[in-house]
Design an enzyme around this catalytic site. Structure first.
Site, PDB file in Angstrom:
ATOM      1  N   ASP A  95       9.144  21.339   2.979  1.00  0.00           N
ATOM      2  CA  ASP A  95       8.435  20.090   3.267  1.00  0.00           C
ATOM      3  C   ASP A  95       7.249  19.966   2.324  1.00  0.00           C
ATOM      4  O   ASP A  95       6.530  20.947   2.070  1.00  0.00           O
ATOM      5  CB  ASP A  95       7.958  20.089   4.727  1.00  0.00           C
ATOM      6  CG  ASP A  95       7.401  18.730   5.130  1.00  0.00           C
ATOM      7  OD1 ASP A  95       8.199  17.803   5.324  1.00  0.00           O
ATOM      8  OD2 ASP A  95       6.158  18.607   5.217  1.00  0.00           O
ATOM      9  N   GLU A 139      10.247  13.539   3.068  1.00  0.00           N
ATOM     10  CA  GLU A 139       9.782  14.501   2.061  1.00  0.00           C
ATOM     11  C   GLU A 139      10.281  15.900   2.404  1.00  0.00           C
ATOM     12  O   GLU A 139       9.686  16.891   2.007  1.00  0.00           O
ATOM     13  CB  GLU A 139       8.252  14.448   1.942  1.00  0.00           C
ATOM     14  CG  GLU A 139       7.447  14.972   3.125  1.00  0.00           C
ATOM     15  CD  GLU A 139       7.163  13.929   4.207  1.00  0.00           C
ATOM     16  OE1 GLU A 139       7.882  12.906   4.255  1.00  0.00           O
ATOM     17  OE2 GLU A 139       6.234  14.146   5.003  1.00  0.00           O
TER      18      GLU A 139
END
Ligand SMILES: [Mg+2]
Length: 310
Positions: free
Chosen positions: A183, A226
């Site tokens: 992440d 993301e």
């Protein structure tokens, strides 16, 4: 267009050769069925005029062999016969002839029957070309359906497909693998500070940096906004956490400025989980993914830009 003439009677064959050539076709001629079959196997000939009675292989057997499906294309067959009874004609058509011509043939009739054959062959060629285009489109669509266009890696569906395929039964000694859940740290702040276009470009650079760290048979998938999942086939937890550390280093070394980050550059956090070889546990890939997600959460709470192992 080539026309193959198979006729054992020499005079009749000569007449046919002349007539067919005068209609503008290229002629190949043989004097028995077996020779005709050999020509068909080795050449892309699609129109055949075959006599019924021939030595070695008669016209009916030739028709049956053509229809048996060995040839990769449709061959239009006109059976030449002196038989005119309805039963004979039906027998010829049932053997796979497309049409028939009675001896002695009439030139206008020969011309008309060949034109019919030509039409069928051309339609088949057209269909084949269209099928090839469709197949190509299908392959591209399939690829598109499994790819993330921004990061140019697999998408979530691609990940699920891969795991469905490769997770395997627990007694399979080769189904060990690891997953890294990645992440991008403080990405919401990045977008808020630098704008979405810069955000997209940063994601693209991050995924490129990750790809550069991996082997060609490793898998990279965009899991969410993301979030990226890396699939490492036959990597144990130690090898996988080593890879994850390399990913963190590679991304921070991109030096993408990020003022909300304690390091002042864009970084990632990684959670690693493994499915060991010879695993006796009844773990699903969803379980492994969820373990990696849990580890990622730990990496985040421990201060980001780091790796945690499940
Ligand atoms: Mg004959």
């Amino acid at each position: 267009m080539q026309v193959l003439i198979a006729e054992d009677d020499r005079a009749s064959r000569r007449l046919l050769e002349k007539a067919v050539a005068s209609l503008g076709y290229e002629v190949i001629s043989v004097d028995d069925g077996l020779a005709a079959w050999n020509v068909l196997r080795q050449n892309d000939v699609r129109l055949v005029i075959a006599d019924w009675e021939m030595p070695n292989m008669n016209g009916l057997s030739l028709c049956r062999r053509i229809r048996a499906g060995v040839l990769p294309r449709y061959v239009f067959v006109i059976l030449l016969t002196s038989k005119t009874s309805r039963e004979d004609i039906i027998e010829g058509l049932e053997a796979g002839a497309d049409d028939y011509l009675t001896k002695p043939f009439n030139r206008a009739e020969l011309s008309a029957r060949l034109r019919t054959g030509l039409r069928v062959v051309e339609l088949e060629l057209e269909l084949q070309a269209k099928n090839e285009i469709l197949e190509d489109l299908n392959t591209r669509l399939e690829r598109m359906a499994l790819t993330d266009p921004l990061m140019e890696v697999g998408n979530r569906r691609g990940l699920y497909d891969t795991l469905d395929r490769l997770h395997g039964p627990t007694d399979n000694s080769d189904c060990g693998y690891s997953l890294i859940m990645v992440d991008v740290d403080h990405f919401k702040f990045y977008n808020d500070t630098y704008g979405h276009a810069a955000g997209d470009s940063a994601l693209k650079n991050v995924s490129s940096a990750i790809k550069r760290c991996l082997r060609s048979n490793d898998g990279v998938f965009r899991y969410g906004g993301e979030e990226i999942v890396v699939y490492l086939p036959s990597a144990d937890i130690d090898a996988a956490s080593e890879v994850a550390n390399r990913l963190c280093k590679a991304v921070s070394e991109l030096g993408i400025p990020h003022t909300s980050s304690s390091t002042q550059v864009l970084t990632i956090s990684c959670g690693v989980a493994s499915r060991p070889r010879h695993s006796n546990e009844k773990q699903s890939w969803e379980d492994i993914l969820s373990l990696a997600d849990g580890a990622l959460y730990e990496a985040k709470t421990a201060g980001r830009n780091r790796v945690a192992v499940a």
